[in-house]
Design an enzyme around this catalytic site. Structure first.
Site, PDB file in Angstrom:
ATOM      1  CB  SER A   1      93.181  70.006  60.761  1.00 15.63           C
ATOM      2  OG  SER A   1      92.919  71.246  61.186  1.00 15.63           O
TER       3      SER A   1
ATOM      4  CG  PHE B   1      80.615  64.905  68.055  1.00 16.18           C
ATOM      5  CD1 PHE B   1      79.883  63.966  67.445  1.00 16.18           C
ATOM      6  CD2 PHE B   1      81.658  65.083  67.267  1.00 16.18           C
ATOM      7  CE1 PHE B   1      79.894  63.379  66.082  1.00 16.18           C
ATOM      8  CE2 PHE B   1      82.016  64.649  65.974  1.00 16.18           C
ATOM      9  CZ  PHE B   1      80.894  63.796  65.501  1.00 16.18           C
TER      10      PHE B   1
ATOM     11  CD  GLU C   1      82.042  71.680  64.599  1.00  7.85           C
ATOM     12  OE1 GLU C   1      82.662  70.794  64.062  1.00  7.85           O
ATOM     13  OE2 GLU C   1      81.448  71.778  65.339  1.00  7.85           O
TER      14      GLU C   1
ATOM     15  N   PRO D   1      94.059  65.872  71.741  1.00  3.90           N
ATOM     16  CG  PRO D   1      94.725  65.620  73.940  1.00  3.90           C
ATOM     17  CD  PRO D   1      93.654  64.989  72.967  1.00  3.90           C
TER      18      PRO D   1
END
Length: 390
Positions: A144, A135, A369, A140
């Site tokens: 967020s 995914f 995540e 780089p």
């Protein structure tokens, strides 16, 4: 004296899990203990893990995309999927990550947003574990803030041409297919990219101190030309990849509890066997106070996870509630594994005991995540109605 109880016994956890979901959990636990735990220290120490071998075994077990319907997937409940994640992460976070990325990110993206052709081509072999997915969202310079991604897809004579770099991609260097998110002239779109397409290259990231029993990669898209059929047709905008992330976050809510449970149960057993000054370490007040506090953290995190599972199974789970669970579970789990390590003394720095390995892994899980701060701001936005991300 009463017989010793496990931490979950004190909370009566078994009594709030259905027989069907408990059967799934038991099957995954037996698999994990027989096939994974005997080898995980070796994989962690070497930094090498046989992804294809594991994917085939996990596919045979039925946990790859297990919460999806059709195309060879099991159609299991969200709670069953969470409990499977818990048992896998009780062995190692890297092994749960393999299942999360395959099922909740790559497969879910195709299942949710893909065409009939994309689903029939990729989902059955991915469910079997004979095809591996990754995914590609993080870059780089953009984690967020995925909207800032620089990967771009342009139109060229009816095809799409992709250029960009993605980093911190689980299984990127061993995958058969990559779900790649890119800016276009209109909106962020998702693309199903076979990794043997000319212009696609990937390398594993060396020198990791965390998630060593997992393949983490960087891949480059250099004029990767794709037909129009490679686009995920119904994923338009940032909502597509964020929906996938929420699926993966849900698995983390349960998964990290497995790492904490394993560390705590290992530590309890150690304190009962280890004698110091003529009696078991478990017989000292200082030890019992620590074990009691950790048990309370573990049990309350599990109860919240099960509540979120019930909400998801009823179709009522909201993104901010997933943030509650991810923030709480990871925060409590990392506190528990860090507390367990010194109780184990010098033994606690070896691979013979799992707490420090879990602690190192959870440093990554705390970040990916969605960092703790991102989830705090998501909760804050739900409470106040005010956007504070910028």
């Amino acid at each position: 004296m009463p017989s010793p109880q496990t931490p979950f016994d004190l909370f009566g956890i078994d009594g709030v899990i259905s027989e069907t979901d408990a059967a799934v959990q038991d099957a995954v636990r037996k698999f994990a203990e027989a096939k994974l735990r005997p080898r995980v220290a070796e994989w962690y120490e070497s930094g090498e893990v046989p992804v294809r071998e594991l994917a085939a075994q996990l596919g045979e077990l039925g946990v790859l995309g297990m919460h999806l319907d059709g195309y060879g997937c099991q159609g299991a409940s969200a709670t069953a999927y969470g409990l499977a994640c818990l048992e896998l992460e009780a062995v190692d976070s890297g092994l749960r990550t393999l299942v999360s990325v395959q099922g909740s990110l790559a497969m879910y993206a195709i299942w949710k947003w893909g065409s009939s052709e994309q689903k029939s081509t990729w989902l059955p072999p991915m469910a079997r574990g004979t095809a591996i997915g990754c995914f590609g969202l993080t870059e780089p310079e953009f984690g967020s803030d995925p909207a800032g991604m620089r990967t771009f897809a342009r139109r060229d004579n009816g095809d799409w041409v992709l250029n960009g770099t993605k980093k911190w991609i689980t299984n990127g260097s061993v995958a058969d297919v990559a779900i790649v998110w890119a800016h276009t002239d209109d909106a962020i779109r998702g693309f199903v990219v076979p990794t043997d397409t000319p212009g696609f290259s990937a390398v594993s990231i060396p020198g990791k101190l965390s998630l060593r029993a997992s393949v983490t990669s960087e891949f480059v898209l250099d004029d990767v030309r794709l037909p129009d059929s490679a686009v995920l047709p119904t994923a338009i905008g940032l909502g597509g990849p964020l929906a996938c992330l929420n699926e993966a976050r849900f698995g983390i809510v349960f998964g990290v509890i497995g790492a904490a449970r394993d560390s705590l149960e290992t530590t309890i057993a150690y304190t009962m066997a280890r004698e110091i000054f003529g009696k078991p370490l478990a017989a000292y007040q200082a030890t019992q106070l620590k074990l009691s506090n950790m048990t309370l953290k573990l049990g309350t995190a599990m109860l919240l996870a099960l509540q979120l599972g019930r909400l998801k199974d009823s179709g009522k789970l909201r993104p901010e509630q997933i943030s509650l669970g991810k923030l709480n579970s990871v925060r409590e789990a990392i506190d528990i594994v860090r507390e367990c390590r010194p109780i184990l003394g010098a033994n606690g720095i070896t691979l013979d005991y799992s707490a420090l390995r879990h602690a190192c892994n959870l440093e990554s899980v705390m970040t990916y995540e969605g960092t703790a701060e991102i989830h705090q701001l998501t909760i804050g936005r739900a409470l106040t109605g005010q956007q504070a991300f910028r």
